[in-house]
Design a protein around this motif. Structure first.
Motif, PDB file in Angstrom:
ATOM      1  N   TYR A   1       7.715   8.409  12.806  1.00  0.00           N
ATOM      2  CA  TYR A   1       7.380   6.990  12.987  1.00  0.00           C
ATOM      3  C   TYR A   1       7.523   6.291  11.643  1.00  0.00           C
ATOM      4  O   TYR A   1       7.040   6.787  10.616  1.00  0.00           O
ATOM      5  N   ASP A   2       8.191   5.151  11.652  1.00  0.00           N
ATOM      6  CA  ASP A   2       8.233   4.278  10.478  1.00  0.00           C
ATOM      7  C   ASP A   2       7.232   3.157  10.680  1.00  0.00           C
ATOM      8  O   ASP A   2       7.247   2.488  11.726  1.00  0.00           O
ATOM      9  N   VAL A   3       6.367   2.973   9.680  1.00  0.00           N
ATOM     10  CA  VAL A   3       5.378   1.901   9.758  1.00  0.00           C
ATOM     11  C   VAL A   3       5.463   1.062   8.490  1.00  0.00           C
ATOM     12  O   VAL A   3       5.895   1.540   7.437  1.00  0.00           O
ATOM     13  N   VAL A   4       5.063  -0.198   8.611  1.00  0.00           N
ATOM     14  CA  VAL A   4       5.010  -1.111   7.463  1.00  0.00           C
ATOM     15  C   VAL A   4       3.559  -1.515   7.244  1.00  0.00           C
ATOM     16  O   VAL A   4       2.845  -1.852   8.198  1.00  0.00           O
ATOM     17  N   VAL A   5       3.126  -1.461   5.988  1.00  0.00           N
ATOM     18  CA  VAL A   5       1.767  -1.876   5.629  1.00  0.00           C
ATOM     19  C   VAL A   5       1.843  -2.847   4.463  1.00  0.00           C
ATOM     20  O   VAL A   5       2.766  -2.800   3.647  1.00  0.00           O
TER      21      VAL A   5
ATOM     22  N   PHE B   1       1.644   0.895  -5.278  1.00  0.00           N
ATOM     23  CA  PHE B   1       2.130  -0.394  -4.781  1.00  0.00           C
ATOM     24  C   PHE B   1       1.518  -1.507  -5.620  1.00  0.00           C
ATOM     25  O   PHE B   1       0.534  -1.310  -6.356  1.00  0.00           O
ATOM     26  N   THR B   2       2.093  -2.675  -5.500  1.00  0.00           N
ATOM     27  CA  THR B   2       1.538  -3.896  -6.092  1.00  0.00           C
ATOM     28  C   THR B   2       1.011  -4.766  -4.963  1.00  0.00           C
ATOM     29  O   THR B   2       1.686  -4.910  -3.937  1.00  0.00           O
ATOM     30  N   PRO B   3      -0.203  -5.315  -5.083  1.00  0.00           N
ATOM     31  CA  PRO B   3      -0.760  -6.141  -3.993  1.00  0.00           C
ATOM     32  C   PRO B   3       0.227  -7.211  -3.540  1.00  0.00           C
ATOM     33  O   PRO B   3       0.893  -7.857  -4.354  1.00  0.00           O
ATOM     34  N   GLY B   4       0.321  -7.355  -2.227  1.00  0.00           N
ATOM     35  CA  GLY B   4       1.236  -8.322  -1.638  1.00  0.00           C
ATOM     36  C   GLY B   4       2.566  -7.725  -1.223  1.00  0.00           C
ATOM     37  O   GLY B   4       3.343  -8.370  -0.502  1.00  0.00           O
ATOM     38  N   GLU B   5       2.866  -6.516  -1.654  1.00  0.00           N
ATOM     39  CA  GLU B   5       4.133  -5.891  -1.306  1.00  0.00           C
ATOM     40  C   GLU B   5       4.125  -5.364   0.133  1.00  0.00           C
ATOM     41  O   GLU B   5       3.089  -4.943   0.656  1.00  0.00           O
ATOM     42  N   LYS B   6       5.314  -5.400   0.724  1.00  0.00           N
ATOM     43  CA  LYS B   6       5.530  -4.749   2.013  1.00  0.00           C
ATOM     44  C   LYS B   6       5.986  -3.320   1.753  1.00  0.00           C
ATOM     45  O   LYS B   6       7.025  -3.095   1.138  1.00  0.00           O
ATOM     46  N   VAL B   7       5.197  -2.374   2.223  1.00  0.00           N
ATOM     47  CA  VAL B   7       5.469  -0.966   1.960  1.00  0.00           C
ATOM     48  C   VAL B   7       5.872  -0.285   3.264  1.00  0.00           C
ATOM     49  O   VAL B   7       5.130  -0.325   4.249  1.00  0.00           O
ATOM     50  N   ARG B   8       7.045   0.327   3.255  1.00  0.00           N
ATOM     51  CA  ARG B   8       7.502   1.089   4.414  1.00  0.00           C
ATOM     52  C   ARG B   8       7.139   2.559   4.212  1.00  0.00           C
ATOM     53  O   ARG B   8       7.463   3.160   3.177  1.00  0.00           O
ATOM     54  N   LEU B   9       6.474   3.137   5.199  1.00  0.00           N
ATOM     55  CA  LEU B   9       6.128   4.554   5.185  1.00  0.00           C
ATOM     56  C   LEU B   9       6.914   5.248   6.284  1.00  0.00           C
ATOM     57  O   LEU B   9       6.782   4.912   7.464  1.00  0.00           O
ATOM     58  N   ARG B  10       7.756   6.186   5.895  1.00  0.00           N
ATOM     59  CA  ARG B  10       8.540   6.956   6.860  1.00  0.00           C
ATOM     60  C   ARG B  10       7.768   8.247   7.146  1.00  0.00           C
ATOM     61  O   ARG B  10       7.864   9.213   6.378  1.00  0.00           O
ATOM     62  N   ILE B  11       7.021   8.264   8.230  1.00  0.00           N
ATOM     63  CA  ILE B  11       6.133   9.382   8.538  1.00  0.00           C
ATOM     64  C   ILE B  11       6.899  10.414   9.368  1.00  0.00           C
ATOM     65  O   ILE B  11       7.441  10.093  10.430  1.00  0.00           O
ATOM     66  N   ILE B  12       6.935  11.641   8.877  1.00  0.00           N
ATOM     67  CA  ILE B  12       7.658  12.730   9.520  1.00  0.00           C
ATOM     68  C   ILE B  12       6.681  13.877   9.749  1.00  0.00           C
ATOM     69  O   ILE B  12       6.033  14.334   8.800  1.00  0.00           O
ATOM     70  N   ASN B  13       6.567  14.354  10.970  1.00  0.00           N
ATOM     71  CA  ASN B  13       5.750  15.539  11.199  1.00  0.00           C
ATOM     72  C   ASN B  13       6.657  16.762  11.128  1.00  0.00           C
ATOM     73  O   ASN B  13       7.308  17.145  12.099  1.00  0.00           O
ATOM     74  N   GLY B  14       6.722  17.367   9.947  1.00  0.00           N
ATOM     75  CA  GLY B  14       7.532  18.555   9.726  1.00  0.00           C
ATOM     76  C   GLY B  14       6.714  19.827   9.753  1.00  0.00           C
ATOM     77  O   GLY B  14       7.114  20.832   9.168  1.00  0.00           O
ATOM     78  N   SER B  15       5.583  19.796  10.444  1.00  0.00           N
ATOM     79  CA  SER B  15       4.719  20.969  10.487  1.00  0.00           C
ATOM     80  C   SER B  15       5.241  21.993  11.484  1.00  0.00           C
ATOM     81  O   SER B  15       6.121  21.711  12.300  1.00  0.00           O
ATOM     82  N   ALA B  16       4.654  23.172  11.439  1.00  0.00           N
ATOM     83  CA  ALA B  16       4.997  24.213  12.399  1.00  0.00           C
ATOM     84  C   ALA B  16       4.200  24.052  13.689  1.00  0.00           C
ATOM     85  O   ALA B  16       4.741  24.252  14.776  1.00  0.00           O
TER      86      ALA B  16
ATOM     87  N   ARG C   1      14.802  -4.911   3.195  1.00  0.00           N
ATOM     88  CA  ARG C   1      13.816  -5.995   3.326  1.00  0.00           C
ATOM     89  C   ARG C   1      12.406  -5.586   2.913  1.00  0.00           C
ATOM     90  O   ARG C   1      11.479  -6.400   2.960  1.00  0.00           O
ATOM     91  N   PHE C   2      12.235  -4.329   2.475  1.00  0.00           N
ATOM     92  CA  PHE C   2      10.905  -3.850   2.086  1.00  0.00           C
ATOM     93  C   PHE C   2      10.840  -3.681   0.570  1.00  0.00           C
ATOM     94  O   PHE C   2      11.838  -3.370  -0.086  1.00  0.00           O
ATOM     95  N   ASP C   3       9.640  -3.886   0.012  1.00  0.00           N
ATOM     96  CA  ASP C   3       9.467  -3.782  -1.436  1.00  0.00           C
ATOM     97  C   ASP C   3       9.428  -2.331  -1.895  1.00  0.00           C
ATOM     98  O   ASP C   3       9.876  -2.004  -2.999  1.00  0.00           O
ATOM     99  N   ARG C   4       8.858  -1.471  -1.077  1.00  0.00           N
ATOM    100  CA  ARG C   4       8.810  -0.041  -1.387  1.00  0.00           C
ATOM    101  C   ARG C   4       9.096   0.751  -0.123  1.00  0.00           C
ATOM    102  O   ARG C   4       8.779   0.312   0.984  1.00  0.00           O
ATOM    103  N   ASP C   5       9.684   1.923  -0.318  1.00  0.00           N
ATOM    104  CA  ASP C   5      10.103   2.761   0.811  1.00  0.00           C
ATOM    105  C   ASP C   5       9.701   4.192   0.481  1.00  0.00           C
ATOM    106  O   ASP C   5      10.265   4.808  -0.419  1.00  0.00           O
ATOM    107  N   TYR C   6       8.705   4.718   1.197  1.00  0.00           N
ATOM    108  CA  TYR C   6       8.159   6.033   0.881  1.00  0.00           C
ATOM    109  C   TYR C   6       8.319   7.004   2.046  1.00  0.00           C
ATOM    110  O   TYR C   6       8.204   6.625   3.217  1.00  0.00           O
ATOM    111  N   ILE C   7       8.527   8.273   1.712  1.00  0.00           N
ATOM    112  CA  ILE C   7       8.489   9.361   2.676  1.00  0.00           C
ATOM    113  C   ILE C   7       7.057   9.888   2.754  1.00  0.00           C
ATOM    114  O   ILE C   7       6.396  10.097   1.729  1.00  0.00           O
TER     115      ILE C   7
END
Length: 565
Positions: free
Chosen positions: A309-313, A255-270, A169-175
């Motif tokens: 956390y997954d967020v949509v912008v 992204f293209t203006p108007g798109e729903k962008v999913r950001l899959r935020i992962i804290n893989g730090s030490a 359901r999202f226009d773009r899906d990013y890690i």
């Protein structure tokens, strides 16, 4: 939910026998690989081959030895689908043992990837085959559980698509995978921390700095502590990365203006808690630790080590700074979320360094009181305050006298900002959890001696409790209360299970969020309910790498194994 019998556990280890027959790519043999590829490719399917090898990494004028998987840092995105089976053939081309832990995945324990707990590790030159069904969907990650290899680049993202097609359901899906790079060898970092826990801290307060009463100043001095003791390792020792790219690399998300962008935020730090924001672009949180939650719109969130956390912008036209600011505000990871390729967003300035308070020492409500010139030092170490199940010794430097639940605390430095910040109390599971009241309650203290850099559970270092695990009966419902007796936040992770955060006053709430990692704030408590329905032996630890390495780890054992039908 599928269960695994003892016979099945034994039979499934036959996957080891196929190790020697698996091909090794030419670049992974010996030292032919020199420089890593930043970022990652995508691997899919039921049979996936991975090779671990030494590498060289560079960004922003810094370079050093690293560990890469298939020549990438981060390692490849492993993209699976809910309901499939997978075989992951992992070859170790290092000259030391290695491993991969599949963080947040529900699987048979002998494929969890923790040497000395669930399997023996992967010897140099050998291949281990992880084989298990995919029983969930969401955003997860993978990393080494051997020594301090995770700090050197041995980690990567993992995404499981939902079988119901809801991810489309999202226009773009990013890690957005957050981490750090340092040219300092992690064992050298550990030695420096043992010599002096403030070695990497460039934000220590002076004798006259800050807005504290004389009593508070004497209290901090008497405890040999500093209210800027926020992060053990930070910038300038670290360069903060997004998808393996430092700030100088100008990473872009298009992204293209108007798109729903999913950001899959992962804290893989030490070691780094990040405060994540896109100035002037609101974020709608839709998942926490891979599990669906009811939509929550925020402007910023703090993400602890090992959380996702997954967020949509829906960003407007232009270039927007995607900011991952370290909690101690010593530096940031930065990328551009842009509708104009090649346009770099302007990064905001680092904000003022936050300062710890009495609440962070388990003395909420006592701010402003004059505690004299040593009385507080005595009370913080008063043996009368020590619970009977905490082992008193050189590894326990303090006991929080008045710890309170701070599930509604947004994270250090974010409680005074003038915009919306995510709190655990905002999270509600989208699905209804089966309602079962706990059959018993246990309490575990997070303990440490910061001056000696010793960390533990209940005052017991991991090396001294391997024969005395935390025991749960299979399918037992347990309430676990974590009490943080230290003045540092700890992201506590339980392998092989999800638990439900007790993040409200309603004991019958069936929408408590399901997570695998929880931040326990300094001098505070956090509580979760667990159904121990995954048999086996599981690691349970602080996910700050050097805290775990110093002893803040335990084993949870779930027995008996269910009988075969």
């Amino acid at each position: 939910m599928p269960t695994v019998s003892r016979r099945g556990l034994i039979a499934s280890t036959a996957a080891l026998a196929a190790a020697a027959a698996l091909p090794t790519p030419a670049w992974a043999k010996g030292g032919s690989m020199r420089h890593v590829k930043k970022g990652f490719g995508t691997y899919t399917g039921e049979d996936i081959n991975l090779a671990i090898a030494g590498a060289h990494y560079a960004t922003g004028g810094r370079s050093g030895h690293a560990i890469a998987v298939d020549g990438m840092i981060p390692g490849p995105l492993i993209k699976l689908r809910e309901g499939q089976d997978v075989r992951l053939n992992v070859t170790n081309n290092l000259d030391e043992d290695s491993s991969i832990h599949w963080h947040g995945l529900l699987l048979p324990f002998q494929f969890d990837g923790v040497p000395g707990v669930s399997f023996p590790g992967i010897k140099p030159g050998e291949t281990f085959t992880y084989e298990f069904p995919i029983r969930q969907a969401g955003t997860y990650w993978w990393h080494s559980h051997s020594g301090l290899q995770e700090q050197m680049g041995h980690y990567g993202p993992l995404v499981i698509e939902a079988k119901d097609g809801s991810d489309d359901r999202f226009d773009r899906d990013y890690i957005v995978l957050l981490s750090e790079f340092t040219p300092i060898h992690p064992h050298a970092i550990m030695r420096k921390l043992k010599v002096g826990e403030h070695y990497f801290n460039n934000s220590m307060m002076t004798a006259t700095e800050g807005d504290m009463s004389g009593g508070e100043r004497r209290m901090w001095s008497g405890m040999r502590m500093n209210p800027r003791d926020i992060a053990d390792v930070s910038a300038p020792a670290y360069t903060y990365l997004i998808n393996g790219h430092g700030p100088a690399d100008d990473l872009e998300y298009l992204f293209t203006p108007g798109e729903k962008v999913r950001l899959r935020i992962i804290n893989g730090s030490a070691m780094t808690f990040f405060n994540m924001r896109i100035p002037r672009v609101p974020m709608t949180v839709i998942q926490a630790d891979g599990q669906d939650v009811e939509d929550v719109e925020v402007d910023e969130l703090q993400i602890g080590v090992a959380e996702t956390y997954d967020v949509v912008v829906t960003p407007p036209d232009g270039s927007h700074a995607l900011v991952a600011e370290a909690m101690d505000r010593s530096g940031m990871g930065i990328a551009s979320l842009t509708s104009h390729k090649g346009h770099k967003a302007v990064a905001p300035s680092l904000r003022e360094v936050p300062t710890l308070t009495m609440a962070d020492m388990g003395m909420a409500g006592m701010e402003g009181m004059d505690h004299g010139s040593g009385g507080m030092d005595h009370s913080m170490r008063d043996k009368n305050l020590v619970p009977s199940d905490v082992e008193v010794g050189p590894g326990v430097d303090m006991i929080a006298p008045m710890p309170v639940d701070r599930m509604d605390f947004p994270g250090l430095g974010l409680d005074t900002v003038d915009h919306r910040v995510l709190r655990y109390t905002d999270l509600r599971s989208k699905a209804m959890n089966p309602h079962r009241m706990p059959e018993r309650t246990i309490q575990i203290h997070l303990t440490g001696n910061m001056e000696r850099y010793m960390w533990s559970f209940d005052g017991k270092n991991f090396t001294s409790v391997t024969d005395d695990p935390i025991r749960f009966g299979f399918d037992e419902r347990v309430r676990v209360k974590l009490v943080n007796d230290t003045m540092m936040a700890h992201p506590i992770h339980l392998h092989g299970h999800f638990f439900e955060l007790v993040n409200g006053d309603n004991p019958h709430d069936m929408h408590q969020p399901r997570k695998h990692t929880v931040i326990v704030q300094p001098g505070s408590s956090a509580t979760f309910d667990l159904t121990a329905d995954e048999p086996g032996d599981w690691a349970f630890h602080c996910h700050l790498l050097y805290h775990m390495h110093a002893g803040m780890m335990q084993v949870v054992t779930v027995r008996p194994f269910p009988q075969e039908a």
